[in-house]
Design an enzyme around this catalytic site. Sequence first.
Site, short mmCIF file in Angstrom:
data_model
loop_
_atom_site.label_atom_id
_atom_site.label_comp_id
_atom_site.label_asym_id
_atom_site.label_seq_id
_atom_site.Cartn_x
_atom_site.Cartn_y
_atom_site.Cartn_z
N LEU A 239 0.86 -1.19 0.00
CA LEU A 239 0.00 0.00 0.00
C LEU A 239 0.90 1.24 0.00
CD1 LEU A 239 -2.98 0.21 -0.25
CD2 LEU A 239 -3.19 0.29 2.22
N HIS A 240 1.40 1.57 -1.19
CA HIS A 240 2.44 2.58 -1.33
C HIS A 240 2.03 3.96 -0.77
CE1 HIS A 240 4.43 -0.21 -4.13
NE2 HIS A 240 3.28 -0.30 -4.77
N ASP A 241 1.02 4.55 -1.40
CA ASP A 241 0.74 5.97 -1.17
C ASP A 241 0.28 6.31 0.25
OD1 ASP A 241 1.49 6.33 -3.79
OD2 ASP A 241 -0.55 6.39 -4.56
#
Length: 311
Positions: A239-241
């Site tokens: 879940l990068h952002d």
Amino acid sequence: MALPILLDCDPGHDDAIAIVLALASPELDVKAITSSAGNQTPEKTLRNVLRMLTLLNRTDIPVAGGAVKPLMRELIIADNVHGESGLDGPALPEPAFAPQNCTAVELMAKTLRESAEPITIVSTGPQTNVALLLNSHPELHSKIARIVIMGGAMGLGNWTPAAEFNIYVDPEAAEIVFQSGIPVVMAGLDVTHRAQIHVEDTERFRAIGNPVSTIVAELLDFFLEYHKDEKWGFVGAPLHDPCTIAWLLKPELFTTVERWVGVETQGKYTQGMTVVDYYYLTGNKPNATVMVDVDRQGFVDLLADRLKFYA
């Protein structure tokens, strides 16, 4: 007092969840949201910002669309990751309001100019809009507290062997941001690949049982499919952002180092690579706070806790 932020994003499943997290957090005051081309075309990412804010009943937040292509290159999109709409999976509402009649840079500049205190810019897509702002409004640099970006990697890339997608799309823009003299916080793949959401986490979010937590679970259902490819070696989906927002809310969840970062704009094999001077080999002074690790369970717990806000 809530921390004022400007959010520049290219939704994208993980951008959408970053919006959800930011707007569920009273510690943050989201002054405006601008869209960038990246995960999908500029028309689609702008529409997705409007759809998410309609879902969250936050049509009061000013929105503007940004640059339609990178500074010096043709646009690359990640439709193989995010689908035809950019937010494939759940049934999202149609936009219930219109964007501002101005560009992203104009909205950013207006917001900075009118603010009594410096604003943190959070940028979770390519850095095109932020670079255009910095180049066109040097008088506003002092109104920017810091720039928190999702992009880059000390180690391996995810779009090429050397480059992370957001930086690869517009490396010239990213280089402008890193060398601007404004404090930069980098959430790169080194940390975001550790911020994986597992299937059981998705079910935990779904069980919260409100309309927004259900949409988040459905976004993750779709996002997980791409990341099941064995080449990644993932248990779940990174879940990068939301790591950018989570760092603002709970920096103690993250391990960081202060280092100099440059962006390769020329390399035959390394175009878009973020070169992190981990061992202080260049003699350059650090220009970035680089995230290198995260308490995954704490990150998941934070997201689950904030999803209850939408009950």
